[in-house]
Scaffold this motif. Structure first.
Motif, PDB file in Angstrom:
ATOM      1  N   GLN A  54      33.237   4.217 119.098  1.00  0.00           N
ATOM      2  CA  GLN A  54      33.940   3.036 119.578  1.00  0.00           C
ATOM      3  C   GLN A  54      32.955   1.881 119.688  1.00  0.00           C
ATOM      4  O   GLN A  54      31.764   2.087 119.799  1.00  0.00           O
ATOM      5  N   THR A  55      33.468   0.664 119.650  1.00  0.00           N
ATOM      6  CA  THR A  55      32.647  -0.527 119.774  1.00  0.00           C
ATOM      7  C   THR A  55      33.357  -1.487 120.710  1.00  0.00           C
ATOM      8  O   THR A  55      34.554  -1.687 120.599  1.00  0.00           O
ATOM      9  N   GLU A  56      32.595  -2.082 121.631  1.00  0.00           N
ATOM     10  CA  GLU A  56      33.157  -3.108 122.487  1.00  0.00           C
ATOM     11  C   GLU A  56      32.117  -4.211 122.643  1.00  0.00           C
ATOM     12  O   GLU A  56      30.917  -3.968 122.612  1.00  0.00           O
ATOM     13  N   ALA A  57      32.560  -5.447 122.772  1.00  0.00           N
ATOM     14  CA  ALA A  57      31.654  -6.589 122.861  1.00  0.00           C
ATOM     15  C   ALA A  57      31.244  -6.835 124.312  1.00  0.00           C
ATOM     16  O   ALA A  57      32.067  -6.777 125.217  1.00  0.00           O
ATOM     17  N   LEU A  58      29.952  -7.076 124.510  1.00  0.00           N
ATOM     18  CA  LEU A  58      29.413  -7.453 125.809  1.00  0.00           C
ATOM     19  C   LEU A  58      28.852  -8.863 125.701  1.00  0.00           C
ATOM     20  O   LEU A  58      28.257  -9.211 124.687  1.00  0.00           O
ATOM     21  N   PRO A  59      28.998  -9.701 126.720  1.00  0.00           N
ATOM     22  CA  PRO A  59      28.448 -11.049 126.635  1.00  0.00           C
ATOM     23  C   PRO A  59      26.920 -11.014 126.638  1.00  0.00           C
ATOM     24  O   PRO A  59      26.314 -10.227 127.354  1.00  0.00           O
ATOM     25  N   ALA A  60      26.305 -11.858 125.815  1.00  0.00           N
ATOM     26  CA  ALA A  60      24.844 -11.955 125.787  1.00  0.00           C
ATOM     27  C   ALA A  60      24.377 -12.728 127.015  1.00  0.00           C
ATOM     28  O   ALA A  60      25.102 -13.561 127.546  1.00  0.00           O
ATOM     29  N   ARG A  61      23.194 -12.446 127.438  1.00  0.00           N
ATOM     30  CA  ARG A  61      22.631 -13.146 128.583  1.00  0.00           C
ATOM     31  C   ARG A  61      22.260 -14.564 128.162  1.00  0.00           C
ATOM     32  O   ARG A  61      21.592 -14.768 127.160  1.00  0.00           O
ATOM     33  N   GLU A  62      22.682 -15.542 128.928  1.00  0.00           N
ATOM     34  CA  GLU A  62      22.410 -16.942 128.633  1.00  0.00           C
ATOM     35  C   GLU A  62      21.074 -17.347 129.253  1.00  0.00           C
ATOM     36  O   GLU A  62      20.774 -16.969 130.377  1.00  0.00           O
ATOM     37  N   PRO A  63      20.277 -18.143 128.537  1.00  0.00           N
ATOM     38  CA  PRO A  63      19.020 -18.608 129.124  1.00  0.00           C
ATOM     39  C   PRO A  63      19.284 -19.570 130.270  1.00  0.00           C
ATOM     40  O   PRO A  63      20.295 -20.283 130.291  1.00  0.00           O
ATOM     41  N   MET A  64      18.367 -19.600 131.231  1.00  0.00           N
ATOM     42  CA  MET A  64      18.459 -20.511 132.361  1.00  0.00           C
ATOM     43  C   MET A  64      18.280 -21.952 131.887  1.00  0.00           C
ATOM     44  O   MET A  64      18.891 -22.870 132.412  1.00  0.00           O
ATOM     45  N   MET A  65      17.417 -22.114 130.889  1.00  0.00           N
ATOM     46  CA  MET A  65      17.163 -23.411 130.284  1.00  0.00           C
ATOM     47  C   MET A  65      16.424 -23.182 128.975  1.00  0.00           C
ATOM     48  O   MET A  65      15.975 -22.072 128.705  1.00  0.00           O
ATOM     49  N   THR A  66      16.303 -24.220 128.199  1.00  0.00           N
ATOM     50  CA  THR A  66      15.494 -24.179 126.982  1.00  0.00           C
ATOM     51  C   THR A  66      14.518 -25.338 127.059  1.00  0.00           C
ATOM     52  O   THR A  66      14.904 -26.460 127.398  1.00  0.00           O
ATOM     53  N   MET A  67      13.261 -25.045 126.779  1.00  0.00           N
ATOM     54  CA  MET A  67      12.241 -26.093 126.845  1.00  0.00           C
ATOM     55  C   MET A  67      11.478 -26.140 125.529  1.00  0.00           C
ATOM     56  O   MET A  67      11.404 -25.147 124.814  1.00  0.00           O
ATOM     57  N   PRO A  68      10.909 -27.302 125.214  1.00  0.00           N
ATOM     58  CA  PRO A  68      10.147 -27.392 123.964  1.00  0.00           C
ATOM     59  C   PRO A  68       8.842 -26.597 124.064  1.00  0.00           C
ATOM     60  O   PRO A  68       8.182 -26.601 125.099  1.00  0.00           O
ATOM     61  N   ILE A  69       8.521 -25.897 122.981  1.00  0.00           N
ATOM     62  CA  ILE A  69       7.274 -25.131 122.922  1.00  0.00           C
ATOM     63  C   ILE A  69       6.308 -25.903 122.030  1.00  0.00           C
ATOM     64  O   ILE A  69       6.617 -26.194 120.871  1.00  0.00           O
ATOM     65  N   LEU A  70       5.165 -26.257 122.572  1.00  0.00           N
ATOM     66  CA  LEU A  70       4.167 -27.016 121.839  1.00  0.00           C
ATOM     67  C   LEU A  70       3.002 -26.117 121.464  1.00  0.00           C
ATOM     68  O   LEU A  70       2.382 -25.510 122.335  1.00  0.00           O
ATOM     69  N   GLN A  71       2.717 -26.021 120.180  1.00  0.00           N
ATOM     70  CA  GLN A  71       1.581 -25.268 119.652  1.00  0.00           C
ATOM     71  C   GLN A  71       1.577 -23.811 120.113  1.00  0.00           C
ATOM     72  O   GLN A  71       0.535 -23.233 120.390  1.00  0.00           O
ATOM     73  N   GLY A  72       2.757 -23.217 120.246  1.00  0.00           N
ATOM     74  CA  GLY A  72       2.879 -21.799 120.560  1.00  0.00           C
ATOM     75  C   GLY A  72       2.470 -21.406 121.969  1.00  0.00           C
ATOM     76  O   GLY A  72       2.190 -20.240 122.230  1.00  0.00           O
ATOM     77  N   SER A  73       2.447 -22.384 122.886  1.00  0.00           N
ATOM     78  CA  SER A  73       2.067 -22.045 124.260  1.00  0.00           C
ATOM     79  C   SER A  73       2.902 -22.833 125.260  1.00  0.00           C
ATOM     80  O   SER A  73       3.564 -23.812 124.912  1.00  0.00           O
ATOM     81  N   VAL A  74       2.841 -22.385 126.495  1.00  0.00           N
ATOM     82  CA  VAL A  74       3.560 -23.022 127.590  1.00  0.00           C
ATOM     83  C   VAL A  74       2.666 -22.978 128.830  1.00  0.00           C
ATOM     84  O   VAL A  74       1.833 -22.078 128.978  1.00  0.00           O
ATOM     85  N   SER A  75       2.818 -23.960 129.715  1.00  0.00           N
ATOM     86  CA  SER A  75       2.094 -23.972 130.989  1.00  0.00           C
ATOM     87  C   SER A  75       3.098 -23.797 132.118  1.00  0.00           C
ATOM     88  O   SER A  75       4.191 -24.377 132.079  1.00  0.00           O
ATOM     89  N   VAL A  76       2.720 -22.995 133.110  1.00  0.00           N
ATOM     90  CA  VAL A  76       3.620 -22.685 134.220  1.00  0.00           C
ATOM     91  C   VAL A  76       2.917 -22.999 135.533  1.00  0.00           C
ATOM     92  O   VAL A  76       1.805 -22.524 135.788  1.00  0.00           O
ATOM     93  N   GLN A  77       3.558 -23.796 136.359  1.00  0.00           N
ATOM     94  CA  GLN A  77       3.080 -24.091 137.711  1.00  0.00           C
ATOM     95  C   GLN A  77       3.840 -23.167 138.651  1.00  0.00           C
ATOM     96  O   GLN A  77       5.076 -23.191 138.694  1.00  0.00           O
ATOM     97  N   ILE A  78       3.119 -22.310 139.397  1.00  0.00           N
ATOM     98  CA  ILE A  78       3.748 -21.374 140.340  1.00  0.00           C
ATOM     99  C   ILE A  78       3.529 -21.902 141.754  1.00  0.00           C
ATOM    100  O   ILE A  78       2.401 -22.205 142.140  1.00  0.00           O
ATOM    101  N   GLU A  79       4.615 -21.973 142.506  1.00  0.00           N
ATOM    102  CA  GLU A  79       4.543 -22.420 143.901  1.00  0.00           C
ATOM    103  C   GLU A  79       5.115 -21.315 144.789  1.00  0.00           C
ATOM    104  O   GLU A  79       6.265 -20.904 144.623  1.00  0.00           O
ATOM    105  N   ASN A  80       4.304 -20.823 145.721  1.00  0.00           N
ATOM    106  CA  ASN A  80       4.708 -19.756 146.632  1.00  0.00           C
ATOM    107  C   ASN A  80       5.256 -20.371 147.913  1.00  0.00           C
ATOM    108  O   ASN A  80       4.489 -20.787 148.781  1.00  0.00           O
TER     109      ASN A  80
END
Length: 174
Positions: A54-80
């Motif tokens: 049997q086959t049934e369709a499941l919804p794909a997970r949607e991204p929270m957002m999409t951001m531009p990727i520059l030169q194959g890297s990303v910078s992340v600021q973490i705030e605790n």
């Protein structure tokens, strides 16, 4: 009939039952329709190849957002924004590190795809008690930095401990 004969007879019956048993195995794979995953149940026996049941369709997970990727890297600021020290790690780019309560740190030029994990240092995550859980807010800054704000929560529906940025810029928190 002796005990050893009964044991041999019983093991033969059990073996015969196991050989003819049908197993059902769920498989999740990408569907040909955009935005859907297909869940398939496959039936197999020891004497034949798997066949589609049997086959049934499941919804794909949607991204929270999409951001531009520059030169194959990303910078992340973490705030605790918790009252406790957390451990974080950019898998493949950093070793586990700690960040004090109300502290922040920038992780620059992380190779994509990347996953940043985070959790409390001294608190055990206990979902049944609602303790040691974290939630996260994510936003993209004008300078291209991804800002991750980690906060405490007792709500299982908002509890997360990972941020993933894919090669196409899709951002997921789970």
């Amino acid at each position: 009939m002796k005990l050893t004969q009964w044991i041999l007879f019983a093991s033969g019956v059990i073996s015969a039952l196991l050989i003819s048993t049908t197993w059902q195995v769920p498989i999740v794979a990408q569907s040909t329709q955009p935005g859907l995953l297909a869940q398939q149940t496959v039936q197999t026996t020891d004497d034949q190849l798997p066949r589609l049941a049997q086959t049934e369709a499941l919804p794909a997970r949607e991204p929270m957002m999409t951001m531009p990727i520059l030169q194959g890297s990303v910078s992340v600021q973490i705030e605790n924004m918790t009252a406790n020290t957390i451990t974080y790690q950019a898998l493949g780019d950093t070793e586990p590190r700690t960040l004090e309560a109300d502290g922040d740190i920038a992780l620059n030029n992380l190779r994509v795809p990347t996953t940043v994990t985070f959790s409390y240092v001294d608190m055990v995550r206990d979902r049944s008690m609602g303790s040691g859980l974290t939630k996260a807010e994510v936003r993209s800054e004008a300078d291209g930095m991804l800002h991750l704000v980690i906060q405490p929560t007792t709500d299982l529906n908002t509890e997360v401990s990972n941020l993933t940025v894919e090669s196409d810029g899709n951002v997921f928190v789970f």
